[in-house]
Design an enzyme around this catalytic site. Structure first.
Site, PDB file in Angstrom:
ATOM      1  N   LYS A 193      19.235 -71.923 -51.695  1.00 56.18           N
ATOM      2  CA  LYS A 193      19.867 -73.109 -51.727  1.00 56.18           C
ATOM      3  C   LYS A 193      21.673 -72.940 -51.705  1.00 56.18           C
ATOM      4  O   LYS A 193      22.126 -74.144 -51.051  1.00 56.18           O
ATOM      5  CB  LYS A 193      19.242 -73.689 -53.237  1.00 56.18           C
ATOM      6  CG  LYS A 193      20.258 -74.870 -53.785  1.00 56.18           C
ATOM      7  CD  LYS A 193      19.158 -75.460 -55.089  1.00 56.18           C
ATOM      8  CE  LYS A 193      19.650 -74.408 -56.394  1.00 56.18           C
ATOM      9  NZ  LYS A 193      21.270 -74.901 -56.449  1.00 56.18           N
ATOM     10  N   ARG A 251      25.947 -74.526 -48.432  1.00 63.83           N
ATOM     11  CA  ARG A 251      27.573 -73.909 -47.507  1.00 63.83           C
ATOM     12  C   ARG A 251      27.125 -74.016 -46.131  1.00 63.83           C
ATOM     13  O   ARG A 251      28.618 -74.662 -45.280  1.00 63.83           O
ATOM     14  CB  ARG A 251      27.447 -73.091 -47.911  1.00 63.83           C
ATOM     15  CG  ARG A 251      28.280 -72.622 -49.435  1.00 63.83           C
ATOM     16  CD  ARG A 251      27.963 -71.570 -50.424  1.00 63.83           C
ATOM     17  NE  ARG A 251      28.703 -71.320 -51.330  1.00 63.83           N
ATOM     18  CZ  ARG A 251      27.856 -71.529 -52.509  1.00 63.83           C
ATOM     19  NH1 ARG A 251      27.159 -71.901 -52.380  1.00 63.83           N
ATOM     20  NH2 ARG A 251      29.230 -71.053 -52.919  1.00 63.83           N
ATOM     21  N   GLY A 262      25.310 -79.955 -58.569  1.00 66.63           N
ATOM     22  CA  GLY A 262      26.668 -79.664 -59.083  1.00 66.63           C
ATOM     23  C   GLY A 262      26.911 -78.595 -58.028  1.00 66.63           C
ATOM     24  O   GLY A 262      28.859 -79.132 -57.666  1.00 66.63           O
ATOM     25  N   ARG A 321      27.664 -82.661 -67.233  1.00 67.69           N
ATOM     26  CA  ARG A 321      28.324 -81.009 -66.959  1.00 67.69           C
ATOM     27  C   ARG A 321      30.103 -81.168 -66.169  1.00 67.69           C
ATOM     28  O   ARG A 321      30.263 -82.319 -65.906  1.00 67.69           O
ATOM     29  CB  ARG A 321      27.206 -80.755 -65.704  1.00 67.69           C
ATOM     30  CG  ARG A 321      25.498 -80.744 -65.804  1.00 67.69           C
ATOM     31  CD  ARG A 321      25.281 -80.266 -64.879  1.00 67.69           C
ATOM     32  NE  ARG A 321      25.783 -78.780 -64.673  1.00 67.69           N
ATOM     33  CZ  ARG A 321      25.125 -78.155 -63.144  1.00 67.69           C
ATOM     34  NH1 ARG A 321      23.956 -78.318 -62.951  1.00 67.69           N
ATOM     35  NH2 ARG A 321      25.652 -76.910 -63.185  1.00 67.69           N
ATOM     36  N   GLN A 346      30.813 -72.078 -57.668  1.00 69.15           N
ATOM     37  CA  GLN A 346      31.083 -73.572 -56.895  1.00 69.15           C
ATOM     38  C   GLN A 346      32.516 -73.347 -57.270  1.00 69.15           C
ATOM     39  O   GLN A 346      33.118 -74.048 -56.757  1.00 69.15           O
ATOM     40  CB  GLN A 346      30.624 -74.254 -58.499  1.00 69.15           C
ATOM     41  CG  GLN A 346      29.014 -73.958 -58.295  1.00 69.15           C
ATOM     42  CD  GLN A 346      28.223 -74.844 -58.643  1.00 69.15           C
ATOM     43  OE1 GLN A 346      28.926 -75.941 -60.234  1.00 69.15           O
ATOM     44  NE2 GLN A 346      26.871 -75.347 -58.616  1.00 69.15           N
ATOM     45  N   ASP A 368      21.028 -67.948 -62.666  1.00 66.95           N
ATOM     46  CA  ASP A 368      19.923 -68.457 -62.544  1.00 66.95           C
ATOM     47  C   ASP A 368      19.166 -68.202 -62.917  1.00 66.95           C
ATOM     48  O   ASP A 368      17.540 -68.551 -63.130  1.00 66.95           O
ATOM     49  CB  ASP A 368      20.080 -69.182 -61.006  1.00 66.95           C
ATOM     50  CG  ASP A 368      21.159 -70.496 -60.715  1.00 66.95           C
ATOM     51  OD1 ASP A 368      22.324 -70.877 -61.585  1.00 66.95           O
ATOM     52  OD2 ASP A 368      21.919 -70.215 -59.472  1.00 66.95           O
ATOM     53  N   LYS A 371      24.925 -75.895 -67.587  1.00 66.11           N
ATOM     54  CA  LYS A 371      23.105 -75.931 -66.494  1.00 66.11           C
ATOM     55  C   LYS A 371      23.091 -77.179 -66.666  1.00 66.11           C
ATOM     56  O   LYS A 371      22.943 -77.637 -67.138  1.00 66.11           O
ATOM     57  CB  LYS A 371      22.714 -74.229 -65.979  1.00 66.11           C
ATOM     58  CG  LYS A 371      23.650 -72.942 -66.137  1.00 66.11           C
ATOM     59  CD  LYS A 371      24.636 -72.775 -64.729  1.00 66.11           C
ATOM     60  CE  LYS A 371      25.230 -71.463 -64.701  1.00 66.11           C
ATOM     61  NZ  LYS A 371      26.263 -71.955 -63.550  1.00 66.11           N
ATOM     62  N   ARG A 386      14.342 -74.837 -62.892  1.00 67.24           N
ATOM     63  CA  ARG A 386      14.139 -72.920 -63.820  1.00 67.24           C
ATOM     64  C   ARG A 386      13.674 -73.376 -64.588  1.00 67.24           C
ATOM     65  O   ARG A 386      12.703 -72.258 -64.863  1.00 67.24           O
ATOM     66  CB  ARG A 386      16.000 -72.596 -63.053  1.00 67.24           C
ATOM     67  CG  ARG A 386      16.489 -72.768 -62.099  1.00 67.24           C
ATOM     68  CD  ARG A 386      16.906 -71.450 -62.090  1.00 67.24           C
ATOM     69  NE  ARG A 386      18.483 -71.815 -60.284  1.00 67.24           N
ATOM     70  CZ  ARG A 386      17.642 -71.691 -59.516  1.00 67.24           C
ATOM     71  NH1 ARG A 386      16.464 -71.567 -58.742  1.00 67.24           N
ATOM     72  NH2 ARG A 386      17.958 -72.298 -58.591  1.00 67.24           N
TER      73      ARG A 386
HETATM   74  C1  S3P Z   1      25.952 -71.488 -56.951  1.00 70.83           C
HETATM   75  C2  S3P Z   1      26.774 -71.150 -58.634  1.00 70.83           C
HETATM   76  C3  S3P Z   1      26.513 -71.141 -59.704  1.00 70.83           C
HETATM   77  C4  S3P Z   1      24.950 -71.516 -59.720  1.00 70.83           C
HETATM   78  C5  S3P Z   1      24.389 -72.643 -59.057  1.00 70.83           C
HETATM   79  C6  S3P Z   1      24.375 -72.372 -57.699  1.00 70.83           C
HETATM   80  C7  S3P Z   1      26.520 -72.029 -55.936  1.00 70.83           C
HETATM   81  O1  S3P Z   1      27.417 -72.476 -60.285  1.00 70.83           O
HETATM   82  O2  S3P Z   1      24.496 -71.459 -61.093  1.00 70.83           O
HETATM   83  O3  S3P Z   1      22.767 -72.578 -59.615  1.00 70.83           O
HETATM   84  O4  S3P Z   1      26.078 -72.281 -54.911  1.00 70.83           O
HETATM   85  O5  S3P Z   1      27.861 -71.726 -55.964  1.00 70.83           O
HETATM   86  P1  S3P Z   1      28.209 -71.527 -61.271  1.00 70.83           P
HETATM   87  O6  S3P Z   1      29.747 -71.321 -59.652  1.00 70.83           O
HETATM   88  O7  S3P Z   1      28.976 -72.894 -61.804  1.00 70.83           O
HETATM   89  O8  S3P Z   1      27.817 -70.959 -62.188  1.00 70.83           O
END
Ligand code: S3P
Length: 438
Positions: free
Chosen positions: A21, A26, A105, A133, A179, A325, A352, A398
Site C-alpha cells: 500500500k 508513492r 491518511g 485524525r 507520513q 500496522d 490510526k 486491520r
Molecule cells: C504509512 C505510514 C504509517 C502507517 C500507515 C502508512 C506510510 O503511518 O501506519 O499505514 O505509507 O507512510 P505513520 O507515518 O503516521 O506512522
C-alpha cells in the site's frame, strides 16, 4: 457487508498478497510528478490507493489502471498495472473540486506536502474517520517551510492549501512517522534549499528509496535526512513488492492454526517494515525468508510460516515504527502465546484508522482473550481459548482482518458486521481465506 468465519483445522497453501500500500501510493505520486511514463505492476487496487489515483486525475494527470490477471497475479483479486503519464514537477493543474482522500491518511498527508509547493489552491478532505485524525503533525512543519494551510477547525481535515514558494528548514519530528517525513520530502522538491529532518526512530523509507529511483536526491546519515529540491524526475517501470502488512495476517494464521504451512512469494522485506518477523521469531515462530532479491531498490523475498508454539514477549522502543500496522495482529498472536506479552511505546496506535489500543482490546476481549489496554500499548496473558462472537471493525480494515483470523481459531462462528472495510488494503481477503480452507 456481514462476513462470517468458521474455525479451521489446518491451513496449507500459497497466498500471493496484494501489492504494498505505501509503495503503491508513492508510485502514483512520483509518477505524476515525473516526466514521461511510469508503469507500476502489482499495484494495490485497494480503496486507499484508488483515492490517490483519483486525486492526481483531478489535477489533470492521465492515469490508467488495467487488470493483468495471470501475470503472476494475486489469487484474491487480479494483478493490476497502472500507467501514469507524468507531466513533470510543475505539470499539475488546479483541481475542479475538493480532493477526497477518503479513509487514507497516506493520501492526505503526503499530498499536503505536494500541494504546498504548487501554484494553485486546493481543498483536501477525507471521510468521517480521517477527519478525526491529527493533521497538525504535517501542518506545523509545512508552515515552517512557508506553506499556507488553513484548516477548517482544530487542525483536522478539510484543509485549504494555497500553494506557495517554499524554503528549506531544519526539523525534528516529534513522532517517528513516515507520513510526516514523506510530506516534508515531497515539499522539499519545490523548496529553494535542502531541508534537514531528524527522526526519533527510523520509519519506513519507501519515499527515500523511490525518489532516488526517479532521479531525486535524499540522503540519510544516522537517521538524519537531507531532502533536496529537484529540477526534474523521470518516469520509471516498477514492480511493487507484496505488502508485508497484508502478509502479516496469513503469517499469523499459519502460526496459530495447528499443522499449517503458508508460503507467500515476492513480499517486501524492507528492514523498516519487518519488525513483526523479528518479534515473532523471538516468540519462537517458525518463519523463513528465501529467494531474497531486489525490486526497484526494495528487498523482496518468499516468506514461509508454519504452526509454532509461541511464548509471550516484552516489546517496545525503536521496533514499534517497524511494525506499527501489525500490532493488532501481534496482539491476537499474543493471546495464544504461553505467558505474558507487553507492548510498550505504541501510543501512536490511538491515532490510526481507529483508536487501535481500545478497539483491539475490546475486540479481543469479546473473543474471550485476557488483554488490557495500557496508555502506550497493551498487556496480554496467554494462552486463552477464543470463542466466536459478533464484532464491528469500526471502519478499520486491520481490525476486520484481525477479527477474521481470530475467527479461524475460535470455537463456533464469528461474524464481522462490516467486513467490506478490508477493501481499503486487501480486496479479496475473504476469498483467500475460503481458498486456503478448501
Ligand atoms: C504509512 C505510514 C504509517 C502507517 C500507515 C502508512 C506510510 O503511518 O501506519 O499505514 O505509507 O507512510 P505513520 O507515518 O503516521 O506512522
Amino acid at each position: 457487508m456481514q462476513m462470517e468465519v468458521r474455525p479451521v483445522r489446518q491451513l496449507i497453501g500459497e497466498v500471493i498478497v496484494p501489492g504494498d500500500k505505501s509503495i503503491s501510493h508513492r508510485g502514483v505520486m512520483l509518477g505524476a510528478l515525473a516526466k514521461g511514463t511510469t508503469r507500476l505492476s502489482r499495484f494495490l487496487a485497494g480503496e486507499d490507493c484508488i483515492n490517490t489515483i483519483l486525486a492526481f486525475q483531478s489535477m489533470g494527470i492521465d492515469i490508467q489502471m488495467r487488470s493483468s490477471s495471470g501475470e503472476g497475479g494475486s489469487d484474491s483479486s487480479e494483478d493490476y498495472t497502472v500507467l501514469i503519464r507524468g507531466k513533470g514537477l510543475h505539470g499539475l493543474q488546479k483541481p475542479h473540486s475538493i480532493i477526497q482522500a477518503g479513509n487514507s491518511g497516506t493520501t492526505a498527508r503526503l499530498l499536503a506536502g505536494i500541494l504546498a509547493g504548487q501554484s494553485f489552491a486546493a481543498v483536501l478532505d477525507g471521510d468521517e474517520s480521517l477527519r478525526k485524525r491529527p493533521m497538525s503533525r504535517i501542518i506545523d512543519p509545512l508552515r515552517k517551510m512557508g506553506a499556507r494551510i488553513s484548516p477548517q477547525d482544530h487542525n483536522t481535515l478539510p484543509l485549504t492549501i494555497q500553494g506557495s514558494r517554499l524554503k528549506g528548514m531544519e526539523y525534528t519530528l516529534p513522532v517517528a512517522s513516515a507520513q510526516v517525513k514523506s510530506a516534508i520530502v515531497f515539499a522539499s522538491l519545490y523548496a529553494d534549499s535542502p531541508s534537514i529532518i531528524r527522526q526519533p526512530a527510523r520509519s519506513r523509507d519507501h519515499t527515500e528509496i523511490m525518489l532516488q529511483h526517479f532521479g531525486g536526491r535524499v540522503e540519510e546519515q544516522e537517521g538524519t535526512l537531507t531532502a533536496y529540491p529537484a529540477q526534474e524526475l523521470h518516469g520509471q517501470d516498477l514492480r511493487i513488492p507484496g505488502d508485508i502488512s497484508s502478509a502479516a495476517y496469513f503469517i499469523t494464521a499459519a502460526l496459530l492454526v495447528p499443522n499449517s504451512r503458508i508460503i507467500m512469494r515476492g513480499v517486501g522485506i524492507n528492514p523498516t517494515r519487518t519488525g513483526l518477523l523479528d518479534v515473532y521469531r523471538q516468540m519462537g515462530a517458525d518463519i523463513t525468508v528465501d529467494n531474497i532479491r531486489n525490486a526497484g531498490g526494495e528487498p523482496v523475498g518468499d516468506i514461509t510460516a508454519a504452526h509454532s508454539a509461541l511464548k509471550g514477549i516484552e516489546t517496545g522502543g525503536s521496533i514499534i515504527p517497524r511494525m506499527i500496522d501489525e500490532i493488532p495482529i501481534l496482539a491476537l498472536a499474543a493471546t495464544q502465546a504461553q505467558g505474558t506479552t507487553v507492548i510498550r511505546d505504541a501510543a501512536e496506535l490511538k491515532v490510526k484508522e481507529s483508536n487501535r489500543i481500545d478497539v483491539v482490546v475490546r475486540t479481543l476481549q469479546a473473543f474471550g482473550a485476557d488483554i488490557e489496554a495500557r496508555d502506550d500499548g497493551m498487556l496480554i496473558h496467554g494462552p486463552a481459548p477464543l470463542t466466536g462472537c459478533t464484532v464491528a471493525c469500526e471502519k478499520d480494515h486491520r481490525i476486520a482482518m484481525m477479527a477474521a483470523i481470530a475467527g479461524l481459531i475460535a470455537k463456533g462462528r464469528t461474524t464481522i458486521t462490516d467486513g467490506q472495510w478490508v477493501d481499503v488494503s486487501f480486496p479479496g481477503f475473504f476469498h483467500v481465506i475460503d481458498r486456503l480452507r478448501a
